[in-house]
Write a protein that holds these residues in place. Structure first.
Motif, PDB file in Angstrom:
ATOM      1  N   SER A 127      39.867 -37.363  48.892  1.00 29.97           N
ATOM      2  CA  SER A 127      38.764 -38.187  49.379  1.00 29.97           C
ATOM      3  C   SER A 127      38.944 -38.385  50.870  1.00 29.97           C
ATOM      4  O   SER A 127      40.062 -38.283  51.380  1.00 29.97           O
ATOM      5  CB  SER A 127      38.757 -39.561  48.691  1.00 29.97           C
ATOM      6  OG  SER A 127      38.513 -39.456  47.310  1.00 29.97           O
ATOM      7  N   LYS A 131      37.128 -35.382  44.815  1.00 33.44           N
ATOM      8  CA  LYS A 131      36.731 -34.062  44.320  1.00 33.44           C
ATOM      9  C   LYS A 131      36.780 -32.967  45.372  1.00 33.44           C
ATOM     10  O   LYS A 131      36.594 -31.791  45.058  1.00 33.44           O
ATOM     11  CB  LYS A 131      35.310 -34.128  43.737  1.00 33.44           C
ATOM     12  CG  LYS A 131      35.192 -35.008  42.511  1.00 33.44           C
ATOM     13  CD  LYS A 131      33.800 -34.901  41.903  1.00 33.44           C
ATOM     14  CE  LYS A 131      33.713 -35.723  40.618  1.00 33.44           C
ATOM     15  NZ  LYS A 131      32.406 -35.531  39.927  1.00 33.44           N
ATOM     16  N   ASP A 133      34.865 -23.717  40.436  1.00 36.71           N
ATOM     17  CA  ASP A 133      33.419 -23.587  40.326  1.00 36.71           C
ATOM     18  C   ASP A 133      33.040 -22.159  39.931  1.00 36.71           C
ATOM     19  O   ASP A 133      33.840 -21.230  40.070  1.00 36.71           O
ATOM     20  CB  ASP A 133      32.746 -23.927  41.663  1.00 36.71           C
ATOM     21  CG  ASP A 133      32.914 -25.389  42.043  1.00 36.71           C
ATOM     22  OD1 ASP A 133      33.043 -26.221  41.127  1.00 36.71           O
ATOM     23  OD2 ASP A 133      32.922 -25.685  43.253  1.00 36.71           O
ATOM     24  N   ARG A 145      35.052 -39.572  46.168  1.00 37.33           N
ATOM     25  CA  ARG A 145      34.992 -39.167  44.766  1.00 37.33           C
ATOM     26  C   ARG A 145      36.293 -38.559  44.262  1.00 37.33           C
ATOM     27  O   ARG A 145      36.488 -38.401  43.055  1.00 37.33           O
ATOM     28  CB  ARG A 145      33.871 -38.142  44.563  1.00 37.33           C
ATOM     29  CG  ARG A 145      32.475 -38.645  44.931  1.00 37.33           C
ATOM     30  CD  ARG A 145      31.484 -37.508  44.893  1.00 37.33           C
ATOM     31  NE  ARG A 145      31.883 -36.447  45.814  1.00 37.33           N
ATOM     32  CZ  ARG A 145      31.653 -35.141  45.599  1.00 37.33           C
ATOM     33  NH1 ARG A 145      31.017 -34.749  44.510  1.00 37.33           N
ATOM     34  NH2 ARG A 145      32.044 -34.251  46.493  1.00 37.33           N
ATOM     35  N   ASP A 201      33.203 -39.646  51.508  1.00 35.57           N
ATOM     36  CA  ASP A 201      33.315 -38.964  50.214  1.00 35.57           C
ATOM     37  C   ASP A 201      34.590 -39.460  49.546  1.00 35.57           C
ATOM     38  O   ASP A 201      35.681 -38.968  49.829  1.00 35.57           O
ATOM     39  CB  ASP A 201      33.351 -37.447  50.390  1.00 35.57           C
ATOM     40  CG  ASP A 201      33.147 -36.718  49.064  1.00 35.57           C
ATOM     41  OD1 ASP A 201      33.551 -37.277  48.019  1.00 35.57           O
ATOM     42  OD2 ASP A 201      32.601 -35.601  49.064  1.00 35.57           O
ATOM     43  N   ARG A 251      38.001 -30.172  47.932  1.00 37.26           N
ATOM     44  CA  ARG A 251      39.118 -29.242  48.115  1.00 37.26           C
ATOM     45  C   ARG A 251      39.439 -29.119  49.592  1.00 37.26           C
ATOM     46  O   ARG A 251      38.561 -29.258  50.448  1.00 37.26           O
ATOM     47  CB  ARG A 251      38.759 -27.866  47.539  1.00 37.26           C
ATOM     48  CG  ARG A 251      38.599 -27.834  46.029  1.00 37.26           C
ATOM     49  CD  ARG A 251      38.011 -26.507  45.591  1.00 37.26           C
ATOM     50  NE  ARG A 251      36.624 -26.410  45.985  1.00 37.26           N
ATOM     51  CZ  ARG A 251      35.597 -26.626  45.163  1.00 37.26           C
ATOM     52  NH1 ARG A 251      35.809 -26.937  43.899  1.00 37.26           N
ATOM     53  NH2 ARG A 251      34.358 -26.528  45.596  1.00 37.26           N
ATOM     54  N   ASP A 284      32.207 -41.641  39.789  1.00 37.99           N
ATOM     55  CA  ASP A 284      32.354 -42.584  38.673  1.00 37.99           C
ATOM     56  C   ASP A 284      31.834 -43.956  39.096  1.00 37.99           C
ATOM     57  O   ASP A 284      31.695 -44.258  40.290  1.00 37.99           O
ATOM     58  CB  ASP A 284      33.793 -42.641  38.158  1.00 37.99           C
ATOM     59  CG  ASP A 284      34.774 -43.250  39.150  1.00 37.99           C
ATOM     60  OD1 ASP A 284      34.500 -44.335  39.692  1.00 37.99           O
ATOM     61  OD2 ASP A 284      35.831 -42.631  39.380  1.00 37.99           O
ATOM     62  N   ARG A 320      42.883 -32.233  45.174  1.00 33.72           N
ATOM     63  CA  ARG A 320      41.578 -32.846  45.365  1.00 33.72           C
ATOM     64  C   ARG A 320      41.762 -34.090  46.228  1.00 33.72           C
ATOM     65  O   ARG A 320      42.747 -34.811  46.085  1.00 33.72           O
ATOM     66  CB  ARG A 320      40.944 -33.226  44.035  1.00 33.72           C
ATOM     67  CG  ARG A 320      40.615 -32.034  43.142  1.00 33.72           C
ATOM     68  CD  ARG A 320      39.489 -31.187  43.732  1.00 33.72           C
ATOM     69  NE  ARG A 320      39.106 -30.105  42.841  1.00 33.72           N
ATOM     70  CZ  ARG A 320      39.640 -28.895  42.834  1.00 33.72           C
ATOM     71  NH1 ARG A 320      40.630 -28.627  43.685  1.00 33.72           N
ATOM     72  NH2 ARG A 320      39.220 -27.964  42.017  1.00 33.72           N
TER      73      ARG A 320
END
Length: 269
Positions: free
Chosen positions: A252, A213, A37, A211, A209, A215, A169, A250
């Motif tokens: 979930s 994504k 980021d 996704r 969560d 960390r 997604d 990454r």
């Protein structure tokens, strides 16, 4: 070495430092951090203060941080024997920059390189100063009060469920369709560390969560706090969550106040 004292000092020092920044200063961009980021000044100031405190304690350790990545803080570049700190100096940067009062500093201490090896953890709610902390096997606390085991006073449609759908997604969004339609109370607050702590303290009943994504720096500290408060956290295949402490990883997760809440969530996923 009093690790918990160190973690709390990091949290309080970061809070003091970042609240000095003006909104304009906090938003200055400094390239891309190790986590992928944009690194803002508020992130870098917070990270620098955390590193300063660790060095002052003389820890021969490594640090995994969202901005700097994996850093050796030992005097001997080939030897760090005091474990690894896992830092998200500002979790919820977007909230902080927008003036939304939900962001935190999250710091964990692990004895080896896996999430399950986290032994000490602290998360501070920067806007209001509440601090959550835990030592493995010794319970979880908010400020000076022990958090109750598996706290959840609701059932079924009374659950307050956090769900992160940012950038999800369509296939994964479709998987969430049933639980979203069943839940009367859905929240997304913008700081994974705090949202897990809110489960530990009874403000939320669950958080989802899936996704792929997140960390490990986002949740390492809150992971222990939740578990020590009696909560449960699994991956998106319902296996107990455990991953390598790697900034490139990454993940979930599905977190819940207790096994009954988790069972309810999994029935609709």
């Amino acid at each position: 070495m009093d690790i918990m004292r160190l973690l709390k000092e990091i949290c309080y020092s970061v809070r003091e430092e970042v609240t000095k920044l003006s909104k304009k200063e906090a938003n200055e961009a400094y390239g891309i951090g190790a986590g992928g980021d944009i690194a803002r000044k508020i992130d870098l100031v917070a990270e620098s203060k955390a590193i300063e405190v660790i060095k002052r304690y003389g820890m021969q350790c490594s640090l995994l941080s969202e901005e700097a990545g994996l850093v050796n803080l030992a005097d001997d570049a080939n030897k760090y024997e005091d474990g690894i700190f896992v830092l998200d100096a500002i979790d919820g940067t977007t909230n902080a920059l927008r003036g939304l009062p939900i962001y935190s500093c999250s710091i964990a201490y692990a004895e080896s390189d896996t999430l399950s090896s986290v032994k000490y953890a602290a998360v501070i709610d920067i806007p209001n100063g509440d601090i959550y902390y835990a030592i493995k096997g010794n319970g979880a606390y908010m400020n000076n009060s022990r958090l109750e085991h598996g706290l959840s006073s609701n059932t079924g449609k009374g659950y307050v469920i956090g769900v992160n759908v940012s950038g999800i997604d369509e296939g994964k969004l479709d998987r969430l369709r049933h639980i979203l339609s069943k839940a009367n109370h859905v929240r997304q607050l913008g700081s994974n560390a705090l949202e897990l702590c809110f489960i530990a303290s009874g403000l939320l009943d669950a958080y989802i969560d899936i996704r792929g994504k997140i960390r490990v720096t986002d949740i390492a500290a809150a992971y222990l706090i939740l578990k020590e408060a009696g909560g449960v956290i699994v991956d998106d295949n319902a296996n107990e969550l455990d991953v390598k402490l790697d900034i490139g990883k990454r993940l979930s997760y599905i977190a819940a106040a207790n096994k009954d809440v988790l069972k309810y969530i999994l029935a609709y996923l």
